[in-house]
Design a protein around this motif. Structure first.
Motif, PDB file in Angstrom:
ATOM      1  N   HIS A   1       0.815  -1.226   0.000  1.00  0.00           N
ATOM      2  CA  HIS A   1       0.000   0.000   0.000  1.00  0.00           C
ATOM      3  C   HIS A   1       0.841   1.265   0.000  1.00  0.00           C
ATOM      4  N   VAL A   2       2.186   1.116   0.114  1.00  0.00           N
ATOM      5  CA  VAL A   2       3.040   2.306   0.158  1.00  0.00           C
ATOM      6  C   VAL A   2       2.970   3.066  -1.156  1.00  0.00           C
ATOM      7  N   ARG A   3       3.023   2.316  -2.286  1.00  0.00           N
ATOM      8  CA  ARG A   3       2.973   2.978  -3.585  1.00  0.00           C
ATOM      9  C   ARG A   3       1.625   3.694  -3.774  1.00  0.00           C
ATOM     10  N   ARG A   4       0.544   3.053  -3.325  1.00  0.00           N
ATOM     11  CA  ARG A   4      -0.766   3.696  -3.442  1.00  0.00           C
ATOM     12  C   ARG A   4      -0.824   5.006  -2.654  1.00  0.00           C
ATOM     13  N   LEU A   5      -0.288   4.950  -1.453  1.00  0.00           N
ATOM     14  CA  LEU A   5      -0.296   6.164  -0.624  1.00  0.00           C
ATOM     15  C   LEU A   5       0.552   7.271  -1.238  1.00  0.00           C
ATOM     16  N   MET A   6       1.694   6.885  -1.846  1.00  0.00           N
ATOM     17  CA  MET A   6       2.523   7.902  -2.485  1.00  0.00           C
ATOM     18  C   MET A   6       1.807   8.522  -3.681  1.00  0.00           C
ATOM     19  N   ASN A   7       1.089   7.682  -4.451  1.00  0.00           N
ATOM     20  CA  ASN A   7       0.335   8.225  -5.578  1.00  0.00           C
ATOM     21  C   ASN A   7      -0.772   9.170  -5.109  1.00  0.00           C
ATOM     22  N   GLU A   8      -1.448   8.783  -4.014  1.00  0.00           N
ATOM     23  CA  GLU A   8      -2.480   9.669  -3.466  1.00  0.00           C
ATOM     24  C   GLU A   8      -1.876  10.986  -2.991  1.00  0.00           C
ATOM     25  N   LYS A   9      -0.705  10.883  -2.372  1.00  0.00           N
ATOM     26  CA  LYS A   9      -0.038  12.105  -1.922  1.00  0.00           C
ATOM     27  C   LYS A   9       0.306  13.006  -3.104  1.00  0.00           C
ATOM     28  N   ALA A  10       0.812  12.385  -4.206  1.00  0.00           N
ATOM     29  CA  ALA A  10       1.148  13.194  -5.386  1.00  0.00           C
ATOM     30  C   ALA A  10      -0.100  13.861  -5.970  1.00  0.00           C
ATOM     31  N   ALA A  11      -1.227  13.104  -5.976  1.00  0.00           N
ATOM     32  CA  ALA A  11      -2.467  13.691  -6.495  1.00  0.00           C
ATOM     33  C   ALA A  11      -2.914  14.857  -5.635  1.00  0.00           C
ATOM     34  N   HIS A  12      -2.827  14.687  -4.316  1.00  0.00           N
ATOM     35  CA  HIS A  12      -3.209  15.775  -3.415  1.00  0.00           C
ATOM     36  C   HIS A  12      -2.272  16.971  -3.567  1.00  0.00           C
ATOM     37  N   GLU A  13      -0.975  16.696  -3.764  1.00  0.00           N
ATOM     38  CA  GLU A  13      -0.043  17.805  -3.974  1.00  0.00           C
ATOM     39  C   GLU A  13      -0.379  18.563  -5.251  1.00  0.00           C
ATOM     40  N   GLN A  14      -0.774  17.825  -6.305  1.00  0.00           N
ATOM     41  CA  GLN A  14      -1.157  18.475  -7.553  1.00  0.00           C
ATOM     42  C   GLN A  14      -2.394  19.357  -7.349  1.00  0.00           C
ATOM     43  N   GLU A  15      -3.382  18.825  -6.607  1.00  0.00           N
ATOM     44  CA  GLU A  15      -4.565  19.634  -6.303  1.00  0.00           C
ATOM     45  C   GLU A  15      -4.197  20.874  -5.495  1.00  0.00           C
ATOM     46  N   MET A  16      -3.254  20.694  -4.578  1.00  0.00           N
ATOM     47  CA  MET A  16      -2.832  21.842  -3.775  1.00  0.00           C
ATOM     48  C   MET A  16      -2.140  22.890  -4.650  1.00  0.00           C
ATOM     49  N   GLU A  17      -1.312  22.424  -5.605  1.00  0.00           N
ATOM     50  CA  GLU A  17      -0.652  23.373  -6.497  1.00  0.00           C
ATOM     51  C   GLU A  17      -1.669  24.120  -7.345  1.00  0.00           C
ATOM     52  N   GLN A  18      -2.686  23.389  -7.829  1.00  0.00           N
ATOM     53  CA  GLN A  18      -3.731  24.051  -8.609  1.00  0.00           C
ATOM     54  C   GLN A  18      -4.490  25.071  -7.765  1.00  0.00           C
ATOM     55  N   ALA A  19      -4.774  24.679  -6.520  1.00  0.00           N
ATOM     56  CA  ALA A  19      -5.467  25.622  -5.632  1.00  0.00           C
ATOM     57  C   ALA A  19      -4.601  26.845  -5.354  1.00  0.00           C
ATOM     58  N   LYS A  20      -3.274  26.605  -5.169  1.00  0.00           N
ATOM     59  CA  LYS A  20      -2.378  27.739  -4.954  1.00  0.00           C
ATOM     60  C   LYS A  20      -2.351  28.654  -6.167  1.00  0.00           C
ATOM     61  N   GLU A  21      -2.331  28.048  -7.366  1.00  0.00           N
ATOM     62  CA  GLU A  21      -2.288  28.857  -8.575  1.00  0.00           C
ATOM     63  C   GLU A  21      -3.568  29.696  -8.724  1.00  0.00           C
ATOM     64  N   SER A  22      -4.721  29.045  -8.465  1.00  0.00           N
ATOM     65  CA  SER A  22      -5.981  29.792  -8.550  1.00  0.00           C
ATOM     66  C   SER A  22      -6.043  30.893  -7.494  1.00  0.00           C
ATOM     67  N   PHE A  23      -5.532  30.583  -6.286  1.00  0.00           N
ATOM     68  CA  PHE A  23      -5.512  31.605  -5.226  1.00  0.00           C
ATOM     69  C   PHE A  23      -4.600  32.764  -5.604  1.00  0.00           C
ATOM     70  N   LYS A  24      -3.445  32.434  -6.233  1.00  0.00           N
ATOM     71  CA  LYS A  24      -2.523  33.493  -6.632  1.00  0.00           C
ATOM     72  C   LYS A  24      -3.137  34.364  -7.716  1.00  0.00           C
ATOM     73  N   ASN A  25      -3.839  33.746  -8.679  1.00  0.00           N
ATOM     74  CA  ASN A  25      -4.480  34.530  -9.735  1.00  0.00           C
ATOM     75  C   ASN A  25      -5.577  35.439  -9.158  1.00  0.00           C
ATOM     76  N   ALA A  26      -6.387  34.866  -8.236  1.00  0.00           N
ATOM     77  CA  ALA A  26      -7.434  35.684  -7.612  1.00  0.00           C
ATOM     78  C   ALA A  26      -6.842  36.828  -6.813  1.00  0.00           C
ATOM     79  N   LEU A  27      -5.723  36.534  -6.099  1.00  0.00           N
ATOM     80  CA  LEU A  27      -5.076  37.577  -5.313  1.00  0.00           C
ATOM     81  C   LEU A  27      -4.497  38.661  -6.210  1.00  0.00           C
ATOM     82  N   THR A  28      -3.985  38.265  -7.374  1.00  0.00           N
ATOM     83  CA  THR A  28      -3.462  39.262  -8.322  1.00  0.00           C
ATOM     84  C   THR A  28      -4.583  40.177  -8.823  1.00  0.00           C
ATOM     85  N   GLY A  29      -5.758  39.568  -9.149  1.00  0.00           N
ATOM     86  CA  GLY A  29      -6.893  40.391  -9.566  1.00  0.00           C
ATOM     87  C   GLY A  29      -7.348  41.347  -8.488  1.00  0.00           C
ATOM     88  N   ILE A  30      -7.397  40.860  -7.237  1.00  0.00           N
ATOM     89  CA  ILE A  30      -7.788  41.732  -6.116  1.00  0.00           C
ATOM     90  C   ILE A  30      -6.798  42.873  -5.960  1.00  0.00           C
TER      91      ILE A  30
END
Length: 623
Positions: free
Chosen positions: A293-322
């Motif tokens: 299950h270690v590989r599965r957990l690492m893949n889930e972590k990578a997916a969550h990190e990708q979602e976090m990066e996308q959220a950071k990017e959207s937050f940065k764009n919104a903050l730039t507009g503000i």
């Protein structure tokens, strides 16, 4: 006991049962003189007023109709009258019953003393009864206070009365000090002064203890229910090890949805010591399944990190507009504060615009700092990723041993990175604590500066008051000088007319030299006076070219404002041209030129305001 069911209806007056006239004051005075008492009150009055004591009240009415029972001890709702003020003595009235009459005590005497009230007291001691008083008469008197459960009468003119409720005892204590007379007899055996006091009874104390124990049980039950509600749930029970349970657990370990529950059971079995030579292979297979299950957990972590990066990017764009919108708002405020638009706003509008501009600038700076922090973190993460990815690219080998070594190195690198993040968080916390300490020091220095500024402001206010006093003195002196000047001008006009008339007479009649000399003396005096006036006019001259420039600018500004302007408004305008000039300097310059500028007061009370006006055209006319 049948009379007690009538409630308060027995208090009503029946004048037909009295042996003497109710309205005859002489009969009442004779009867009370025979008892050795001063007549008090009016005949035929009740214990309390009809508005408080309702005749014919049925105590069982509340149980039938669902009305909440009324506590008679509440002031204004029962037999006991509302408590009077402490400085006003209690005035008791005559109480009439069917078989006896109760006369109130002297209001000037102190109230009768009572012992300390026992807990749960429902029994009273009644002393001073008449010798001929029977149990029926006692019940007739005290059943007005409430339901009586028992009366124990003694042969020595006292008795004990037990009521159904505790509040009825207080109404019985109210009758203490009354003189009781049976009928209209004046015999000593038919009269006596009542003394009502609290009595200690075993039954009352037992009922009170039972009630306290019941309240304690309810409180314990309530606390237990609260503790049960707040207690965390117990962990689920774990079954004992067996080959059948081990096989089921191995299947659960392969299922992603049941992995967390199964890994807890496996950990418990290993800690219990269920691993032996016989079950070692089975446990090894379960540990191997857990490792898969270690590989599965690492893949889930990578997916969550990708979602976090996308959220950071959207937050940065919104903050730039503000931030861009904040820049536009600040630009609007800056454009409003320019001279072309600023002069058209009122004083209150300017104040609000200034406050809004400062607030918007603070928010813009905070958002820009936050955006810069996000960009710095991204740059640091990119540098970390580059440093961590380069070794892995160099170690790409098809050999299985080298692949395992690379995997181990990667895990070690991840653990080191996590440690580095932990250290970084600690450093940030230390920086925040240090910043708080630095802020506290800054706040202390700011407080000291504020105190110093307050002291200087107080000194300046005192100086301003002294200057205002001097200004008032100067104004009074100036008014006196103006009066003297008008007087001298009138004298000069008179002298000039006399001089003209004298010259005409001299020319016509041809007077001698003495008259001519007198005329010359008058002309010389007039010339000298004119020279002195011209020297006084030229005395308040300008000292420098700067003062002349200031006078020209101020004159133009005040000419544009025909209703005048206060010194603060004028100073704020002059600050834009010369930041070194002060309001005091402008005010002293205006005061030096009273023929060009004059000061007027507008408003009343708190809205009183001093304004300067341009009056040079009027000054030229007066000159």
């Amino acid at each position: 006991m049948a009379a007690a069911a009538d409630g308060l209806g027995s208090i009503a007056i029946d004048t037909t049962q009295l042996n003497m006239s109710v309205t005859d004051p002489t009969a009442w005075a004779t009867a009370m003189n025979n008892l050795g008492m001063v007549p008090v009150g009016l005949a035929g009055q009740q214990l309390v007023t009809d508005s408080i004591c309702v005749p014919g009240f049925d105590p069982s009415l509340s149980m039938m109709t669902g009305i909440t029972p009324i506590n008679p001890m509440i002031p204004g709702m029962g037999l006991v009258p509302p408590p009077p003020p402490t400085d006003v003595p209690v005035v008791k009235e005559i109480i009439h019953c069917k078989s006896c009459t109760l006369f109130p005590p002297n209001p000037n005497l102190p109230p009768p003393s009572t012992r300390e009230r026992p807990p749960g007291c429902k029994t009273v001691f009644v002393g001073g009864l008449p010798e001929n008083a029977t149990e029926e008469i006692i019940q007739e008197v005290f059943e007005q206070c409430g339901d009586i459960t028992a009366i124990r009468k003694s042969k020595k003119n006292f008795c004990h009365i037990r009521f159904a409720e505790e509040f009825m005892v207080d109404k019985a204590i109210y009758l203490s000090g009354y003189r009781m007379r049976l009928g209209s007899s004046t015999d000593k055996k038919d009269s006596g002064r009542l003394h009502v006091d609290f009595a200690q009874a075993r039954d009352d104390f037992y009922e009170w203890e039972c009630k306290q124990r019941m309240l304690a049980r309810e409180e314990r039950h309530r606390r237990k229910m609260e503790e049960d509600r707040l207690r965390p749930p117990s962990p689920p029970a774990i079954m004992h090890y067996s080959e059948h349970e081990a096989a089921l657990l191995a299947e659960k370990l392969k299922d992603d949805s049941k992995f967390s529950e199964a890994i807890t059971v496996l950990l418990t079995w290993i800690e219990r010591g269920e691993v032996n030579r016989r079950s070692a292979n089975q446990f090894y297979s379960m540990v191997q399944s857990a490792n898969s299950h270690v590989r599965r957990l690492m893949n889930e972590k990578a997916a969550h990190e990708q979602e976090m990066e996308q959220a950071k990017e959207s937050f940065k764009n919104a903050l730039t507009g503000i931030l861009t919108q904040f820049e536009q708002i600040v630009a609007v405020f800056n454009a409003s504060t320019r001279q072309k638009a600023w002069d058209h706003f009122s004083k209150a509008q300017r104040k609000n615009i200034d406050i809004w501009r400062k607030h918007s600038e603070e928010l813009r700076n905070a958002h820009s700092e936050q955006l810069m922090g996000i960009r710095r973190e991204e740059e640091m993460e990119m540098s970390d990723d580059d440093s961590g990815d380069n070794p892995s690219k160099k170690l790409r080998v098809d050999d299985s041993a080298l692949a395992a070594q690379a995997y181990a190195l990667k895990e070690e690198n991840d653990s080191l990175r996590w440690q580095l993040d932990a250290y970084r968080n600690e450093v940030e916390l230390l920086k925040q604590e240090k910043g708080q300490l630095f802020r506290t020091e800054e706040s202390l220095t700011k407080d000291q500066q504020l105190q110093f500024l307050q002291q200087t402001m107080q000194g300046m206010q005192q100086q301003l008051l002294s200057i205002q006093e001097e200004l008032n003195n100067k104004k009074s002196e100036l008014e006196q000088a103006k009066e003297e000047q008008t007087h001298t001008q009138a004298m000069l006009k008179v002298l000039q007319e006399q001089l003209k008339s004298a010259k005409e007479l001299a020319e016509i009649n041809g007077h001698d030299e003495s008259q001519a000399n007198e005329i010359n003396v008058l002309t010389v005096a007039l010339v000298n006076h004119d020279r002195e006036k011209n020297s006084e006019k030229r005395s308040p001259g300008l000292k420098s070219e700067k003062e002349a420039l200031l006078i020209g600018i101020i004159s133009t500004f005040l000419h544009v404002h025909p209703f005048g302007a206060n010194i603060e408004y004028l100073w704020s305008y002059m600050q834009q041209l010369d930041s070194r000039i002060s309001a005091n300097e402008i005010e002293m310059l205006l005061m030096r030129l009273p023929r060009m500028f004059k000061q007027e007061f507008t408003g009343v009370g708190a809205t009183l305001e001093k304004r300067w006006k341009f009056c040079a055209f009027e000054g030229i006319k007066t000159v």
